[in-house]
Design an enzyme around this catalytic site. Structure first.
Site, short mmCIF file in Angstrom:
data_model
loop_
_atom_site.label_atom_id
_atom_site.label_comp_id
_atom_site.label_asym_id
_atom_site.label_seq_id
_atom_site.Cartn_x
_atom_site.Cartn_y
_atom_site.Cartn_z
N GLY A 86 -16.58 -8.59 -39.26
CA GLY A 86 -16.11 -8.29 -40.60
C GLY A 86 -17.03 -8.79 -41.69
O GLY A 86 -17.35 -8.07 -42.64
N SER A 145 -11.10 -3.05 -34.06
CA SER A 145 -10.44 -4.00 -33.17
C SER A 145 -10.27 -3.42 -31.76
O SER A 145 -10.09 -2.22 -31.58
CB SER A 145 -9.07 -4.37 -33.72
OG SER A 145 -9.16 -4.76 -35.08
N ASN A 146 -10.32 -4.30 -30.77
CA ASN A 146 -10.17 -3.89 -29.37
C ASN A 146 -8.78 -4.22 -28.82
O ASN A 146 -8.11 -5.11 -29.33
CB ASN A 146 -11.23 -4.59 -28.52
CG ASN A 146 -12.58 -3.89 -28.63
OD1 ASN A 146 -12.66 -2.67 -28.61
ND2 ASN A 146 -13.65 -4.65 -28.75
N ASN A 187 -2.87 -7.94 -30.08
CA ASN A 187 -3.62 -7.18 -31.07
C ASN A 187 -2.84 -6.00 -31.64
O ASN A 187 -3.04 -5.61 -32.79
CB ASN A 187 -4.96 -6.72 -30.50
CG ASN A 187 -5.98 -7.86 -30.46
OD1 ASN A 187 -5.72 -8.94 -31.01
ND2 ASN A 187 -7.13 -7.63 -29.86
N HIS A 245 -14.09 3.64 -25.37
CA HIS A 245 -15.03 2.53 -25.56
C HIS A 245 -14.85 1.56 -24.39
O HIS A 245 -13.81 0.97 -24.21
CB HIS A 245 -14.73 1.82 -26.88
CG HIS A 245 -15.72 0.76 -27.22
ND1 HIS A 245 -17.08 0.96 -27.17
CD2 HIS A 245 -15.55 -0.52 -27.64
CE1 HIS A 245 -17.70 -0.14 -27.55
NE2 HIS A 245 -16.79 -1.05 -27.82
N GLY A 267 -14.25 -12.49 -39.53
CA GLY A 267 -15.07 -13.06 -38.47
C GLY A 267 -16.48 -12.51 -38.53
O GLY A 267 -16.90 -11.96 -39.56
N ARG A 324 -5.19 -7.94 -19.66
CA ARG A 324 -5.41 -6.87 -20.62
C ARG A 324 -4.14 -6.58 -21.40
O ARG A 324 -4.16 -6.33 -22.60
CB ARG A 324 -5.88 -5.61 -19.89
CG ARG A 324 -6.22 -4.45 -20.81
CD ARG A 324 -6.60 -3.21 -20.04
NE ARG A 324 -5.49 -2.73 -19.21
CZ ARG A 324 -5.49 -1.60 -18.53
NH1 ARG A 324 -6.56 -0.83 -18.55
NH2 ARG A 324 -4.46 -1.22 -17.81
#
Length: 310
Positions: free
Chosen positions: A14, A119-120, A95, A175, A11, A88
Site C-alpha cells: 500500500g 488482497s489475497n 481476510n 493468481h 503496509g 487456507r
C-alpha cells in the site's frame, strides 16, 4: 489535483503504491490503515520527499474513511499474510471479514469508485468486494495478471538479454500456481518467444513465473513481494485515471466469456474511466483451455469456502 485515489492498507504494498501514484503525479492520495500513526507517518514522509521528487500530489494518512470520500479509485491491499500453521480456510475467513468491512465503508463514501483488489487470496477477495459493494462488475477488478505478466516479461528479458520494453507477455487464470502463462502470445519486439528460445527454456520461465511470489518470500524470509505488486496496481490505476484503454490481464467477473460464469478469473481487459470496459476473448488451444479450466476450478473451490463461511 482533480483525481483522488485511496489506498487501504499502509503496509509495504500500500505505501509503495501511494509513493508511485504521487511521484507519477496521477492524483492526490489517501492512505488508510487501522494502526494508529502508521498511515499518518508514511504520508508525511512521502510529503517531505515531494520537493525532491518534484510533484505536487497531496498525501493524507488516516485511520478513518472520511478523507476517502469521492475517490475515483480505491486500491485495497488490506489483509493479513498467511502465517505458519495457518490453513487456507483460516486465511480466507480472516481476510474476507476485513474485505467486507473495508468495501462497505468505501462504497458508502465513494459510490462511483473503481475498486482494484490486491488482497489475497486475490480471486476470492474480488468476489467478497463485488458482493459487499453492490457495484457493477466493471468497477471491481483484481490485480494479478499485470504482476504475473511483468514477472514473465522480466524473466524473458533476462533470458534473451534484451530490453524489458521490448517484451510483452500474457498470463491468464487465477493468481497462484494454477496461473496460465501463454508463450504463443508472448513476444519480443513482436516476435513470439516460441521462435526465440527452445521449449525447455520457455517451460522453465513459465514455472518460475508461477512460483514468482514464493521465490521472493523464500529470499526475504520475513515478508513478501511489494515493489512489483504496487507497480502493477498503479499501472491499472493510471489506465483508468487517464482513460488510456490499455489492454491488461486482470481478474474480471465473467458472464459467459471463455465459457465461465459467475467467476473472477484473469483475462485480457480494456481498462478505461469506467473500469473494465471490455473483456477481450482470444483463441486458446485445447491445452490452454484445459489449463484455464484447472485454474477456474481452483477459484470455484475458494468460492465454496466463502459460502461455508457466510
Amino acid at each position: 489535483m482533480d483525481k483522488k485515489v485511496t489506498v487501504v492498507g499502509a503496509g509495504n504494498v500500500g505505501a509503495t503504491a501511494a509513493q508511485r501514484l504521487a511521484e507519477k503525479e496521477l492524483c492526490d492520495v489517501v492512505l488508510i490503515d487501522i494502526v494508529e500513526g502508521v498511515p499518518q507517518g508514511k504520508a508525511l514522509d512521502l510529503t517531505e520527499a515531494a520537493p525532491i521528487e518534484k510533484h505536487d500530489a497531496h498525501l493524507t494518512g488516516t485511520n478513518g474513511y472520511e478523507a476517502s470520500e469521492h475517490s475515483d479509485i480505491v486500491i485495497i491491499t488490506a489483509g493479513i499474510p498467511r502465517k505458519p500453521g495457518m490453513s487456507r480456510d483460516d486465511l480466507i475467513s480472516t481476510n474476507a471479514k476485513i474485505m467486507k468491512d473495508v468495501t462497505q465503508h468505501i462504497a458508502k463514501l465513494s459510490p462511483d469508485a473503481v475498486l482494484i483488489i490486491v488482497s489475497n487470496p486475490l480471486d476470492a477477495m474480488c468476489h467478497v468486494a463485488y458482493e459487499a459493494s453492490g457495484f457493477p462488475k466493471n468497477r471491481v477488478i483484481g490485480m494479478a495478471g499485470v504482476l504475473d505478466s511483468a514477472r514473465f516479461r522480466a524473466f524473458i528479458a533476462m533470458e534473451l538479454d534484451v530490453s524489458v520494453e521490448n517484451t510483452h507477455a500474457f498470463v491468464l487464470g487465477g493468481h497462484g500456481d494454477t496461473m496460465v502463462p501463454l508463450p504463443r502470445y508472448s513476444t519480443v519486439a513482436g516476435i513470439p518467444i516460441t521462435e526465440l528460445m527452445p521449449k525447455d527454456r520457455i517451460d522453465a520461465l513459465v514455472e518460475r513465473t508461477a512460483n514468482g511470489g514464493a521465490e521472493i518470500v523464500s529470499l526475504l524470509k520475513t515478508g513478501s513481494a511489494y515493489y512489483a505488486p504496487a507497480s502493477a496496481a498503479v499501472e491499472m490505476a493510471e489506465s483508468i485515471l487517464k482513460d488510456k484503454k490499455k489492454i491488461l490481464p486482470c481478474a474480471a467477473y465473467l458472464e459467459g466469456e471463455y465459457g465461465f460464469n459467475d467467476l473472477f478469473i484473469g483475462v485480457p481487459v480494456k481498462l478505461g474511466t469506467k473500469g473494465a470496459e471490455d473483456i477481450i476473448e482470444i483463441k486458446l488451444t485445447d491445452d490452454e483451455k484445459a489449463a484455464l479450466e484447472k485454474s477456474a476450478s481452483a477459484v470455484r473451490e475458494l468460492k465454496e469456502v466463502l459460502k461455508k463461511l457466510a
